[in-house]
Design a protein around this motif. Structure first.
Motif, mmCIF file in Angstrom:
data_model
loop_
_atom_site.group_PDB
_atom_site.id
_atom_site.type_symbol
_atom_site.label_atom_id
_atom_site.label_comp_id
_atom_site.label_asym_id
_atom_site.label_seq_id
_atom_site.Cartn_x
_atom_site.Cartn_y
_atom_site.Cartn_z
ATOM 1 N N TRP A 114 30.898 31.565 37.112
ATOM 2 C CA TRP A 114 29.527 31.065 36.999
ATOM 3 C C TRP A 114 28.759 31.931 36.008
ATOM 4 C CZ3 TRP A 114 32.283 31.028 41.422
ATOM 5 C CH2 TRP A 114 32.280 29.876 42.212
ATOM 6 N N GLU A 115 27.900 31.312 35.225
ATOM 7 C CA GLU A 115 27.025 32.023 34.287
ATOM 8 C C GLU A 115 25.577 31.756 34.688
ATOM 9 O OE1 GLU A 115 28.103 33.853 31.731
ATOM 10 O OE2 GLU A 115 30.207 33.234 31.488
ATOM 11 N N SER A 171 22.226 31.615 46.198
ATOM 12 C CA SER A 171 21.894 30.402 46.945
ATOM 13 C C SER A 171 22.512 29.161 46.298
ATOM 14 C CB SER A 171 20.379 30.237 47.055
ATOM 15 O OG SER A 171 19.789 30.089 45.771
ATOM 16 N N VAL A 172 22.615 29.160 44.965
ATOM 17 C CA VAL A 172 23.212 28.020 44.260
ATOM 18 C C VAL A 172 24.715 27.956 44.532
ATOM 19 C CG1 VAL A 172 23.696 27.036 41.988
ATOM 20 C CG2 VAL A 172 21.448 28.042 42.464
ATOM 21 N N ILE A 173 25.377 29.111 44.449
ATOM 22 C CA ILE A 173 26.821 29.159 44.726
ATOM 23 C C ILE A 173 27.091 28.759 46.172
ATOM 24 C CG2 ILE A 173 28.839 30.666 44.880
ATOM 25 C CD1 ILE A 173 27.588 32.354 42.642
ATOM 26 N N ALA A 174 26.305 29.317 47.096
ATOM 27 C CA ALA A 174 26.505 29.013 48.515
ATOM 28 C C ALA A 174 26.253 27.545 48.807
ATOM 29 C CB ALA A 174 25.586 29.885 49.367
ATOM 30 N N VAL A 208 19.839 36.464 45.125
ATOM 31 C CA VAL A 208 20.488 37.407 44.220
ATOM 32 C C VAL A 208 20.881 36.670 42.948
ATOM 33 C CG1 VAL A 208 22.397 39.030 43.939
ATOM 34 C CG2 VAL A 208 21.382 38.686 46.198
ATOM 35 N N SER A 209 20.567 37.239 41.793
ATOM 36 C CA SER A 209 20.880 36.619 40.507
ATOM 37 C C SER A 209 22.115 37.266 39.887
ATOM 38 C CB SER A 209 19.697 36.755 39.544
ATOM 39 O OG SER A 209 18.561 36.081 40.048
ATOM 40 N N TYR A 210 22.883 36.460 39.147
ATOM 41 C CA TYR A 210 24.075 36.953 38.464
ATOM 42 C C TYR A 210 24.059 36.484 37.008
ATOM 43 C CZ TYR A 210 25.655 37.140 43.340
ATOM 44 O OH TYR A 210 25.756 37.365 44.697
ATOM 45 N N ASP A 211 24.352 37.412 36.093
ATOM 46 C CA ASP A 211 24.589 37.010 34.701
ATOM 47 C C ASP A 211 25.926 36.294 34.601
ATOM 48 O OD1 ASP A 211 22.215 38.065 33.740
ATOM 49 O OD2 ASP A 211 23.097 40.032 33.366
ATOM 50 N N ARG A 212 26.917 36.840 35.302
ATOM 51 C CA ARG A 212 28.236 36.211 35.388
ATOM 52 C C ARG A 212 28.913 36.693 36.668
ATOM 53 N NH1 ARG A 212 32.284 33.735 32.405
ATOM 54 N NH2 ARG A 212 34.404 34.296 32.992
ATOM 55 N N ILE A 213 29.562 35.780 37.362
ATOM 56 C CA ILE A 213 30.297 36.137 38.570
ATOM 57 C C ILE A 213 31.567 35.298 38.605
ATOM 58 C CG2 ILE A 213 29.169 34.432 40.088
ATOM 59 C CD1 ILE A 213 29.966 38.066 41.072
ATOM 60 N N GLU A 214 32.678 35.919 39.053
ATOM 61 C CA GLU A 214 33.971 35.237 39.046
ATOM 62 C C GLU A 214 34.589 35.204 40.439
ATOM 63 O OE1 GLU A 214 36.558 37.007 36.212
ATOM 64 O OE2 GLU A 214 35.295 36.527 34.487
ATOM 65 N N GLN A 215 35.197 34.085 40.746
ATOM 66 C CA GLN A 215 36.018 33.905 41.940
ATOM 67 C C GLN A 215 37.459 33.848 41.471
ATOM 68 O OE1 GLN A 215 35.213 30.263 44.036
ATOM 69 N NE2 GLN A 215 36.641 30.694 45.704
ATOM 70 N N THR A 216 38.259 34.841 41.858
ATOM 71 C CA THR A 216 39.630 34.947 41.363
ATOM 72 C C THR A 216 40.620 34.983 42.520
ATOM 73 O OG1 THR A 216 38.809 36.231 39.475
ATOM 74 C CG2 THR A 216 41.185 36.270 39.890
ATOM 75 N N GLU A 217 41.373 33.913 42.682
ATOM 76 C CA GLU A 217 42.391 33.810 43.739
ATOM 77 C C GLU A 217 41.811 34.187 45.107
ATOM 78 O OE1 GLU A 217 45.604 32.587 43.695
ATOM 79 O OE2 GLU A 217 44.907 31.848 41.745
ATOM 80 N N GLU A 218 40.616 33.679 45.383
ATOM 81 C CA GLU A 218 39.960 33.920 46.667
ATOM 82 C C GLU A 218 39.608 32.574 47.294
ATOM 83 O OE1 GLU A 218 37.077 37.693 46.222
ATOM 84 O OE2 GLU A 218 36.901 36.243 44.588
ATOM 85 N N THR A 219 39.715 32.490 48.619
ATOM 86 C CA THR A 219 39.179 31.313 49.291
ATOM 87 C C THR A 219 37.661 31.359 49.186
ATOM 88 O OG1 THR A 219 38.959 32.375 51.456
ATOM 89 C CG2 THR A 219 41.091 31.351 50.941
ATOM 90 N N ASP A 220 37.020 30.213 49.366
ATOM 91 C CA ASP A 220 35.558 30.172 49.277
ATOM 92 C C ASP A 220 34.909 31.102 50.300
ATOM 93 O OD1 ASP A 220 35.696 28.372 47.240
ATOM 94 O OD2 ASP A 220 35.221 26.610 48.450
ATOM 95 N N MET A 243 31.869 35.904 51.372
ATOM 96 C CA MET A 243 31.712 37.119 52.168
ATOM 97 C C MET A 243 31.611 38.339 51.259
ATOM 98 S SD MET A 243 31.293 38.394 55.133
ATOM 99 C CE MET A 243 31.744 37.039 56.217
ATOM 100 N N ARG A 244 32.390 38.350 50.185
ATOM 101 C CA ARG A 244 32.319 39.469 49.232
ATOM 102 C C ARG A 244 30.935 39.548 48.590
ATOM 103 N NH1 ARG A 244 33.397 39.765 43.688
ATOM 104 N NH2 ARG A 244 34.553 37.778 43.611
ATOM 105 N N LEU A 245 30.406 38.394 48.176
ATOM 106 C CA LEU A 245 29.088 38.386 47.556
ATOM 107 C C LEU A 245 28.012 38.852 48.540
ATOM 108 C CD1 LEU A 245 29.057 35.095 45.427
ATOM 109 C CD2 LEU A 245 29.845 37.382 44.808
ATOM 110 N N CYS A 246 28.123 38.399 49.789
ATOM 111 C CA CYS A 246 27.130 38.791 50.798
ATOM 112 C C CYS A 246 27.246 40.277 51.121
ATOM 113 C CB CYS A 246 27.302 37.948 52.060
ATOM 114 S SG CYS A 246 26.766 36.230 51.847
ATOM 115 N N ASN A 247 28.461 40.789 51.225
ATOM 116 C CA ASN A 247 28.640 42.224 51.481
ATOM 117 C C ASN A 247 28.044 43.051 50.347
ATOM 118 O OD1 ASN A 247 29.924 41.882 53.931
ATOM 119 N ND2 ASN A 247 31.978 41.947 53.069
ATOM 120 N N ASP A 248 28.285 42.631 49.103
ATOM 121 C CA ASP A 248 27.740 43.356 47.953
ATOM 122 C C ASP A 248 26.213 43.347 47.960
ATOM 123 O OD1 ASP A 248 30.255 43.955 47.055
ATOM 124 O OD2 ASP A 248 30.312 42.396 45.511
ATOM 125 N N ALA A 249 25.636 42.249 48.475
ATOM 126 C CA ALA A 249 24.176 42.116 48.491
ATOM 127 C C ALA A 249 23.556 42.660 49.774
ATOM 128 C CB ALA A 249 23.795 40.649 48.315
#
Length: 338
Positions: free
Chosen positions: A123-124, A129-132, A150-162, A167-173
């Motif tokens: 995502w760019e 909230s948009v991703i979720a 939370v805003s992202y310039d770029r975020i990647e999902q790599t070989e992860e279930t949704d 959960m990773r994004l929420c933990n980071d935030a």
């Protein structure tokens, strides 16, 4: 005075099977988690006639809905009901002797796109909230978002279930995530800790069956420092947060994570320190069951000692009924100032 009674109403694929279950139901267990784990419901049935392992055996993937019914609990003639939510059967276990069937179900459907399907996507210029919302929609869930976005310039999902990715994004935030009753919920637990306590539990409460509490300094930090070098802006962003009544330890938690401003660094420092320190004081209480307390509610403890009295948030509550309706709660003391 009428006898107090509690029972479980169960719907199987929207058909009420309570009457069929009742003669065979040995017991049930429901676990309500605040964050990070799916809620679950388990039914244990006697099966000496081999009905539940034979013609009445439920299908994996079938949907269960359940309610706890209490009759004459608070006063004669007054009943109440607690909806436990919707679950999908994901495991059936048969054992003997004696012949029993355990039906296990979970609030995050195995058939949902949230689980068991690793994905790759980028995502760019987007927001959490948009991703979720996108992930919830594809899983046919409603999104409940109660947090600062939370805003992202770029975020990647790599070989992860949704689910793992979110959960990773929420933990980071520093946010909580829960899937329950066809809803994907992302929220800031600090908001829930700040709410007024719904009740006070006193040490001499006769409904208490067991109580245990613990305080520790292991793994705690006095402060959190966020440092990030922005190659785009060619400058360093750094902020150190130390709360009021900080733990009596000299350790500082260092976080190197992308932030775009001092304000964002301050928010992240508070969230990361909260995550590290939130289990400094915890308690476990087993009581006679009620239909009022839920994970995320706050309670006051009184008379348990100066260090342990205060406001707590329910992080998990497990309701069971076998020889009686009981609930076991896991609580942690609410943090002040962050």
């Amino acid at each position: 005075m009428k006898a107090r009674r509690s029972s479980l109403q169960v719907l199987y694929e929207n058909h009420d099977i309570t009457a069929d279950l009742k003669p065979h139901l040995i017991g049930w267990t429901h676990t309500d988690n605040l964050s990070g784990q799916a809620d679950d419901l388990q039914l244990v049935l006697e099966d000496k006639e081999h009905k539940w392992s034979g013609p009445w055996m439920p299908d994996e993937g079938a949907v269960l809905k359940a309610n706890v019914i209490r009759e004459n609990w608070e006063q004669d003639g007054k009943d109440d009901s607690l909806p436990l939510g919707q679950f999908e059967i994901d495991e059936i276990e048969i054992s003997y002797p004696p012949s029993t069937v355990a039906i296990k179900s979970i609030s995050v459907p195995e058939t949902s796109s949230l689980r068991g399907e690793p994905k790759n996507r980028a995502w760019e210029k987007t927001r959490l909230s948009v991703i979720a919302g996108d992930k919830a929609g594809k899983a046919k869930l409603k999104l409940f978002f109660d947090a600062e976005d939370v805003s992202y310039d770029r975020i990647e999902q790599t070989e992860e279930t949704d689910l793992v990715f979110l959960m990773r994004l929420c933990n980071d935030a520093g946010l909580c995530l829960k899937v329950t009753d066809k809803q994907l919920a992302i929220f800031d637990e600090q908001k829930y800790e700040d709410r007024p306590a719904i009740d006070t539990i006193k040490r001499n409460d006769p409904s208490i069956k067991n109580f245990r509490t613990r305080t520790t300094t292991q793994g705690l930090y006095r402060a959190c420092r966020v440092e990030y070098h922005s190659p785009k802006r060619k400058k360093n962003i750094a902020y150190t947060f130390t709360p009021r009544n900080a733990p009596k330890t000299g350790r500082t938690l260092y976080i190197n994570q992308r932030v775009s401003s001092i304000g964002e660094a301050q928010r992240l420092a508070k969230k990361k320190l909260r995550e590290a320190n939130k289990n400094a004081v915890v308690a476990s209480i087993t009581m006679i069951g009620n239909n009022v307390y839920l994970a995320g509610h706050t309670l006051n403890l009184q008379g348990f000692g100066t260090r342990f009295d205060g406001k707590y948030i329910i992080s998990q509550i497990t309701r069971t009924q076998q020889n009686g309706y009981e609930m076991a709660m896991e609580l942690r003391k609410c943090l002040e100032g962050y």
